[in-house]
Design a protein around this motif. Structure first.
Motif, PDB file in Angstrom:
ATOM      1  N   LYS A  44      51.413  31.724  36.516  1.00 40.40           N
ATOM      2  CA  LYS A  44      50.857  33.077  36.602  1.00 40.40           C
ATOM      3  C   LYS A  44      49.678  33.247  35.653  1.00 40.40           C
ATOM      4  CE  LYS A  44      55.110  35.393  38.014  1.00 40.40           C
ATOM      5  NZ  LYS A  44      56.150  36.340  37.608  1.00 40.40           N
ATOM      6  N   LYS A  45      49.817  32.725  34.442  1.00 39.51           N
ATOM      7  CA  LYS A  45      48.748  32.812  33.441  1.00 39.51           C
ATOM      8  C   LYS A  45      47.500  32.089  33.941  1.00 39.51           C
ATOM      9  CE  LYS A  45      47.602  31.280  28.792  1.00 39.51           C
ATOM     10  NZ  LYS A  45      48.031  30.477  27.666  1.00 39.51           N
ATOM     11  N   ARG A  46      47.667  30.892  34.497  1.00 36.36           N
ATOM     12  CA  ARG A  46      46.530  30.118  34.999  1.00 36.36           C
ATOM     13  C   ARG A  46      45.848  30.842  36.156  1.00 36.36           C
ATOM     14  NH1 ARG A  46      43.449  27.327  33.104  1.00 36.36           N
ATOM     15  NH2 ARG A  46      43.227  25.893  34.824  1.00 36.36           N
ATOM     16  N   ARG A  47      46.637  31.446  37.047  1.00 33.59           N
ATOM     17  CA  ARG A  47      46.035  32.181  38.164  1.00 33.59           C
ATOM     18  C   ARG A  47      45.200  33.352  37.653  1.00 33.59           C
ATOM     19  NH1 ARG A  47      50.758  30.534  40.570  1.00 33.59           N
ATOM     20  NH2 ARG A  47      51.982  32.332  39.964  1.00 33.59           N
ATOM     21  N   ARG A  48      45.736  34.090  36.661  1.00 33.84           N
ATOM     22  CA  ARG A  48      44.983  35.216  36.089  1.00 33.84           C
ATOM     23  C   ARG A  48      43.689  34.728  35.448  1.00 33.84           C
ATOM     24  NH1 ARG A  48      50.121  36.966  34.267  1.00 33.84           N
ATOM     25  NH2 ARG A  48      49.670  36.076  32.228  1.00 33.84           N
ATOM     26  N   GLU A  49      43.775  33.629  34.693  1.00 32.79           N
ATOM     27  CA  GLU A  49      42.576  33.090  34.038  1.00 32.79           C
ATOM     28  C   GLU A  49      41.539  32.664  35.076  1.00 32.79           C
ATOM     29  OE1 GLU A  49      44.058  29.920  31.636  1.00 32.79           O
ATOM     30  OE2 GLU A  49      44.758  31.253  30.049  1.00 32.79           O
ATOM     31  N   ARG A  50      41.999  32.030  36.146  1.00 30.59           N
ATOM     32  CA  ARG A  50      41.091  31.574  37.193  1.00 30.59           C
ATOM     33  C   ARG A  50      40.424  32.767  37.867  1.00 30.59           C
ATOM     34  NH1 ARG A  50      44.167  28.931  41.392  1.00 30.59           N
ATOM     35  NH2 ARG A  50      45.363  28.254  39.609  1.00 30.59           N
ATOM     36  N   GLU A  51      41.206  33.823  38.138  1.00 30.98           N
ATOM     37  CA  GLU A  51      40.653  35.017  38.774  1.00 30.98           C
ATOM     38  C   GLU A  51      39.646  35.700  37.864  1.00 30.98           C
ATOM     39  OE1 GLU A  51      44.094  37.320  39.697  1.00 30.98           O
ATOM     40  OE2 GLU A  51      44.668  36.033  41.384  1.00 30.98           O
ATOM     41  N   MET A  52      39.929  35.759  36.569  1.00 29.22           N
ATOM     42  CA  MET A  52      38.992  36.390  35.629  1.00 29.22           C
ATOM     43  C   MET A  52      37.721  35.566  35.519  1.00 29.22           C
ATOM     44  SD  MET A  52      41.385  37.913  32.617  1.00 29.22           S
ATOM     45  CE  MET A  52      40.022  38.808  31.904  1.00 29.22           C
ATOM     46  N   GLY A  53      37.850  34.245  35.527  1.00 26.19           N
ATOM     47  CA  GLY A  53      36.677  33.382  35.469  1.00 26.19           C
ATOM     48  C   GLY A  53      35.808  33.559  36.696  1.00 26.19           C
ATOM     49  N   ALA A  54      36.425  33.697  37.857  1.00 27.85           N
ATOM     50  CA  ALA A  54      35.662  33.906  39.095  1.00 27.85           C
ATOM     51  C   ALA A  54      34.977  35.273  39.062  1.00 27.85           C
ATOM     52  CB  ALA A  54      36.595  33.799  40.294  1.00 27.85           C
ATOM     53  N   ALA A  55      35.656  36.266  38.521  1.00 22.58           N
ATOM     54  CA  ALA A  55      35.056  37.607  38.453  1.00 22.58           C
ATOM     55  C   ALA A  55      33.855  37.608  37.519  1.00 22.58           C
ATOM     56  CB  ALA A  55      36.101  38.617  37.972  1.00 22.58           C
ATOM     57  N   ARG A  56      33.940  36.866  36.419  1.00 23.22           N
ATOM     58  CA  ARG A  56      32.807  36.788  35.479  1.00 23.22           C
ATOM     59  C   ARG A  56      31.609  36.098  36.129  1.00 23.22           C
ATOM     60  NH1 ARG A  56      36.357  34.645  30.593  1.00 23.22           N
ATOM     61  NH2 ARG A  56      37.429  36.586  30.123  1.00 23.22           N
ATOM     62  N   LYS A  57      31.853  35.073  36.912  1.00 24.22           N
ATOM     63  CA  LYS A  57      30.760  34.360  37.569  1.00 24.22           C
ATOM     64  C   LYS A  57      30.076  35.244  38.602  1.00 24.22           C
ATOM     65  CE  LYS A  57      32.429  29.666  37.071  1.00 24.22           C
ATOM     66  NZ  LYS A  57      32.892  28.448  37.766  1.00 24.22           N
ATOM     67  N   ASN A  58      30.846  36.129  39.232  1.00 24.79           N
ATOM     68  CA  ASN A  58      30.287  37.003  40.260  1.00 24.79           C
ATOM     69  C   ASN A  58      29.547  38.189  39.682  1.00 24.79           C
ATOM     70  OD1 ASN A  58      31.227  35.392  42.332  1.00 24.79           O
ATOM     71  ND2 ASN A  58      33.173  36.490  42.483  1.00 24.79           N
ATOM     72  N   SER A  59      29.716  38.492  38.385  1.00 26.27           N
ATOM     73  CA  SER A  59      29.029  39.663  37.831  1.00 26.27           C
ATOM     74  C   SER A  59      27.716  39.308  37.201  1.00 26.27           C
ATOM     75  CB  SER A  59      29.844  40.385  36.788  1.00 26.27           C
ATOM     76  OG  SER A  59      30.849  39.699  36.176  1.00 26.27           O
TER      77      SER A  59
END
Length: 59
Positions: A44-59
């Motif tokens: 769960k932690k890794r999925r959250r980190e991956r999602e946050m990393g993707a969101a940062r790249k998109n902003s």
């Protein structure tokens, strides 16, 4: 790496459980549940980190 060790232990225990081994003791069951919980929390932690990393790249 801790996560790989947890995964290895969990899957080794699962494979061993499906062999001709007698039933688990209470202690073994408790430890297996703890490891499964740790592995699930790590996922769960890794999925959250991956999602946050993707969101940062998109902003």
């Amino acid at each position: 790496m801790l996560s790989d060790e947890l995964a290895d232990k969990y899957y080794r225990e699962r494979i061993y459980a499906e062999s001709n081994k007698p039933d688990y003791t209470e202690e073994e069951l408790r430890l297996q549940k703890e490891r499964a919980k740790e592995l699930e929390e790590y996922g769960k932690k890794r999925r959250r980190e991956r999602e946050m990393g993707a969101a940062r790249k998109n902003s």
